[in-house]
Design a protein around this motif. Structure first.
Motif, PDB file in Angstrom:
ATOM      1  N   ASP A  81       0.804  -1.223   0.000  1.00 46.67           N
ATOM      2  CA  ASP A  81       0.000   0.000   0.000  1.00 46.67           C
ATOM      3  C   ASP A  81       0.840   1.277   0.000  1.00 46.67           C
ATOM      4  O   ASP A  81       0.296   2.370  -0.185  1.00 46.67           O
ATOM      5  N   MET A  82       2.151   1.147   0.196  1.00 43.99           N
ATOM      6  CA  MET A  82       3.033   2.304   0.146  1.00 43.99           C
ATOM      7  C   MET A  82       3.554   2.488  -1.273  1.00 43.99           C
ATOM      8  O   MET A  82       3.653   1.532  -2.038  1.00 43.99           O
ATOM      9  N   THR A  83       3.880   3.717  -1.624  1.00 42.00           N
ATOM     10  CA  THR A  83       4.453   3.959  -2.939  1.00 42.00           C
ATOM     11  C   THR A  83       5.877   3.410  -2.988  1.00 42.00           C
ATOM     12  O   THR A  83       6.474   3.100  -1.952  1.00 42.00           O
ATOM     13  N   GLY A  84       6.415   3.310  -4.213  1.00 41.81           N
ATOM     14  CA  GLY A  84       7.803   2.884  -4.342  1.00 41.81           C
ATOM     15  C   GLY A  84       8.726   3.794  -3.561  1.00 41.81           C
ATOM     16  O   GLY A  84       9.607   3.326  -2.831  1.00 41.81           O
ATOM     17  N   ALA A  85       8.538   5.095  -3.682  1.00 37.14           N
ATOM     18  CA  ALA A  85       9.390   6.063  -2.988  1.00 37.14           C
ATOM     19  C   ALA A  85       9.282   5.904  -1.475  1.00 37.14           C
ATOM     20  O   ALA A  85      10.289   5.964  -0.757  1.00 37.14           O
ATOM     21  N   GLN A  86       8.060   5.712  -0.972  1.00 36.47           N
ATOM     22  CA  GLN A  86       7.873   5.540   0.476  1.00 36.47           C
ATOM     23  C   GLN A  86       8.542   4.267   0.967  1.00 36.47           C
ATOM     24  O   GLN A  86       9.147   4.254   2.044  1.00 36.47           O
ATOM     25  N   ASN A  87       8.448   3.204   0.194  1.00 32.96           N
ATOM     26  CA  ASN A  87       9.104   1.958   0.570  1.00 32.96           C
ATOM     27  C   ASN A  87      10.614   2.132   0.638  1.00 32.96           C
ATOM     28  O   ASN A  87      11.263   1.663   1.577  1.00 32.96           O
ATOM     29  N   VAL A  88      11.181   2.789  -0.353  1.00 41.84           N
ATOM     30  CA  VAL A  88      12.628   2.999  -0.374  1.00 41.84           C
ATOM     31  C   VAL A  88      13.053   3.848   0.819  1.00 41.84           C
ATOM     32  O   VAL A  88      14.065   3.558   1.470  1.00 41.84           O
ATOM     33  N   ARG A  89      12.300   4.886   1.119  1.00 42.31           N
ATOM     34  CA  ARG A  89      12.630   5.750   2.267  1.00 42.31           C
ATOM     35  C   ARG A  89      12.567   4.956   3.577  1.00 42.31           C
ATOM     36  O   ARG A  89      13.397   5.139   4.469  1.00 42.31           O
ATOM     37  N   PHE A  90      11.577   4.066   3.679  1.00 44.48           N
ATOM     38  CA  PHE A  90      11.441   3.239   4.882  1.00 44.48           C
ATOM     39  C   PHE A  90      12.645   2.313   5.041  1.00 44.48           C
ATOM     40  O   PHE A  90      13.197   2.157   6.126  1.00 44.48           O
ATOM     41  N   VAL A  91      13.061   1.673   3.930  1.00 45.76           N
ATOM     42  CA  VAL A  91      14.227   0.792   3.955  1.00 45.76           C
ATOM     43  C   VAL A  91      15.472   1.574   4.375  1.00 45.76           C
ATOM     44  O   VAL A  91      16.303   1.083   5.157  1.00 45.76           O
ATOM     45  N   ALA A  92      15.618   2.789   3.868  1.00 48.00           N
ATOM     46  CA  ALA A  92      16.782   3.619   4.217  1.00 48.00           C
ATOM     47  C   ALA A  92      16.852   3.853   5.717  1.00 48.00           C
ATOM     48  O   ALA A  92      17.939   3.786   6.317  1.00 48.00           O
TER      49      ALA A  92
END
Length: 219
Positions: A81-92
């Motif tokens: 449900d998160m955008t690609g950008a949000q997922n990447v930021r979360f992983v960071a």
């Protein structure tokens, strides 16, 4: 260094225990790119997930003295449900790297355009592979786990993926699963063969491929 100590994994299937990993005791060397071979269902992806910590072994443990990526190709590592950008930021944030730098790297690398800012659930399998591969390559790990994803995309994107992967493993180790023997020859210098829950290490990828192909022919 990655060391398996009495490592086993079993599943309960049709009222009996199915052994996938059978009491492994082996130390994988540092600074090597390893091809992980075995027939379909041998447990290659399961072993990668155990090494990364995404799955727990039934018994035993994995010891390491460095950082290990999650298996590239494991799309379940991203929230649908998160955008690609949000997922990447979360992983960071999880891995303690600069979130703006990682987002910018993945945005350019994955070449998803506006889809990068859309929910992950709307992505095709190829788009998911692009963004997960780009996210892992944007973080400096001591060991990269790669599961059948470097052939995603058109020829230009595949060249870019291979170039960044080869750059990362200049100063890191890797364990790669692929059914493409040419790809394993390109990326790997050593190999491990998983068969009937046991694992064999070969210092030369050609020796590992030869043993694997002989077993496949016999079966």
């Amino acid at each position: 260094m990655i060391r398996f100590e009495n490592l086993s994994k079993t599943y309960w299937v049709r009222n009996r225990h199915k052994v996938v990993i059978d009491n492994l005791n082996l130390t994988l060397p540092t600074g090597k790119s390893l091809g992980l071979l075995g027939r379909n269902g041998a447990g290659k992806s399961t072993l990668l997930q155990i090494i990364s910590g995404a799955q727990k072994p039934t018994t035993g443990r994995v010891l390491t003295d460095g950082s290990i990526s999650w298996p590239v190709g494991l799309a379940s590592s991203f929230h649908k449900d998160m955008t690609g950008a949000q997922n990447v930021r979360f992983v960071a944030r999880i891995y303690g790297v600069d979130s703006d730098e990682l987002v910018e790297f993945v945005r350019h690398f994955a070449e998803l355009g506006d889809h990068f800012f859309m929910p992950f659930s709307t992505y095709s399998s190829g788009m998911r592979s692009r963004i997960t591969f780009g996210t892992v390559m944007g973080i400096r790990f001591d060991t990269y786990l790669v599961d059948e994803v470097t052939s995603v995309g058109d020829a230009s994107f595949r060249r870019k993926s291979r170039a960044v992967f080869l750059d990362r493993v200049k100063n890191a180790s890797a364990i790669m699963v692929s059914h493409n023997m040419g790809e394993l020859r390109d990326f790997c210098d050593a190999g491990v063969v998983l068969n009937d829950g046991k694992i064999e290490y070969f210092d030369d990828i050609e020796d590992a491929i030869e043993v694997h192909e002989k077993r496949m022919a016999q079966s």
